[in-house]
Enzyme design. Structure first.
Site, PDB file in Angstrom:
ATOM      1  N   GLU A   1      -2.651   7.900  -4.354  1.00 29.93           N
ATOM      2  CA  GLU A   1      -2.829   7.632  -5.783  1.00 29.93           C
ATOM      3  C   GLU A   1      -4.304   7.875  -6.189  1.00 29.93           C
ATOM      4  OE1 GLU A   1      -3.473   2.921  -6.239  1.00 29.93           O
ATOM      5  OE2 GLU A   1      -1.506   3.384  -5.383  1.00 29.93           O
TER       6      GLU A   1
ATOM      7  N   HIS B   1      -0.129   0.654 -10.264  1.00 30.81           N
ATOM      8  CA  HIS B   1      -0.912  -0.280  -9.449  1.00 30.81           C
ATOM      9  C   HIS B   1      -1.391  -1.477 -10.285  1.00 30.81           C
ATOM     10  CE1 HIS B   1      -3.470  -0.364  -5.526  1.00 30.81           C
ATOM     11  NE2 HIS B   1      -3.148  -1.586  -5.917  1.00 30.81           N
TER      12      HIS B   1
ATOM     13  N   ARG C   1       0.851  -1.183   0.000  1.00 25.72           N
ATOM     14  CA  ARG C   1       0.000   0.000   0.000  1.00 25.72           C
ATOM     15  C   ARG C   1       0.887   1.234   0.000  1.00 25.72           C
ATOM     16  NH1 ARG C   1      -3.398  -2.510  -1.777  1.00 25.72           N
ATOM     17  NH2 ARG C   1      -5.454  -3.067  -0.955  1.00 25.72           N
TER      18      ARG C   1
END
Length: 323
Positions: free
Chosen positions: A271, A289, A242
């Protein structure tokens, strides 16, 4: 029989959306944009189930719905730190996640990032695309060997274990593990791994450090300036966990002043906003991601959500209940 009403907060793989539409009174977010807290509050008043993703912030504000109709938040993903646990409990909501099905693909990507930053492939591709390559030479973009090096894994859950398996059996790496609970000797033995008691003790011993721990308040800025200083000057940090686990300002300083050798990130704090200063770090590899972004994993995640929904609405305990 009336089908339970379900809101899907983002677009999912077509095969999963089709199954949802067949089994439930499903509403899809066709615009595929993250929902605001106000929109989430309205959804919680109107649907029996809401199916969020990591891009949905279900904080105390979003869950401030005393008369919620929603009884289950069936999360699409493993991590659920974006869901306010006390608020969900106060509302009596069940929360589920999707473990197991994305572990291998996320570990694949973590290993990809490790290799990319060690061998400076991001720099090489940028040079080629810009037309700046003048040809092979002995000192050009010399990187770091991966095979046989020491890898520290912080967080030895399913993904961390898959990462260890790839690194040890594929690259002959020595594996050191830091985990919040004791890991069984049998599990460590699979990769000839050694458990280290603390993060501070682990970091100075590693050539590479890969983060696989949960996010949330407890681990926010787990990797900060003090801990980056504990790493070897030629060591590399990999984060597919994360974004909030790493203090990005501290990381930028460490990269710009050669405190560490480099870093590779698949996740970012806040993000999709990316700090402009990160973009200036040549010794940094960045991906948007993509940890679980394979057709197989993303479909399996969706069908795992369906399994949890089916259990819940048929009166069975959901297999992946986390709250």
């Amino acid at each position: 029989m009336v089908k339970p009403s379900v809101l899907v907060t983002r677009r999912w793989p077509a095969a999963v959306e089709a199954q949802l539409a067949e089994n439930y009174d499903a509403v899809l977010n066709t615009g595929d944009k993250p929902m605001s807290p106000a929109e989430i509050r309205e959804a919680l008043k109107s649907y029996d189930a809401v199916l969020p993703t990591v891009t949905d912030t279900l904080n105390a504000e979003a869950l401030d719905v005393p008369a919620a109709q929603t009884r289950i938040l069936a999360n699409y993903g493993v991590g659920y730190s974006h869901i306010c646990e006390p608020s969900a409990r106060d509302l009596g909501m069940t929360v589920t996640n999707t473990p197991d099905v994305l572990s291998e693909c996320t570990a694949d990507l973590a290993m990809t990032l490790l290799s990319m930053v060690a061998r400076r492939t991001g720099e090489g591709e940028r040079e080629l695309r810009a037309g700046g390559w003048s040809g092979w030479r002995p000192t050009h973009l010399v990187g770091t060997k991966v095979s046989g090096k020491t890898l520290g894994i912080i967080g030895f859950g399913r993904i961390g274990q898959e990462m260890a398996r790839r690194a040890h059996h594929g690259f002959g790496m020595k594996i050191l593990v830091q985990n919040r609970s004791r890991v069984s000797p049998e599990l460590l033995q699979h990769c000839n791994a050694t458990q280290i008691d603390t993060v501070d003790e682990l970091l100075p011993q590693c050539d590479f450090v890969s983060l696989h721990c949960p996010g949330g308040v407890t681990n926010r800025h787990l990797i900060n300036s003090r801990r980056l200083d504990l790493m070897k000057q030629d060591a590399y940090l990999i984060n597919t966990a994360r974004g909030e686990v790493v203090d990005e300002f501290a990381l930028i300083q460490a990269l710009m002043f050669d405190v560490i050798g480099g870093a590779a990130l698949d996740v970012f704090d806040g993000e999709p906003r990316i700090s402009p200063d990160l973009l200036q770090c040549d010794n940094l590899v960045m991906l948007p991601h993509l940890g679980s972004a394979t057709r197989e994993a993303r479909e399996a995640m969706g069908f795992r959500v369906l399994d949890n929904l089916d259990d819940f609405f048929q009166g069975r305990p959901p297999r992946d209940r986390v709250i």
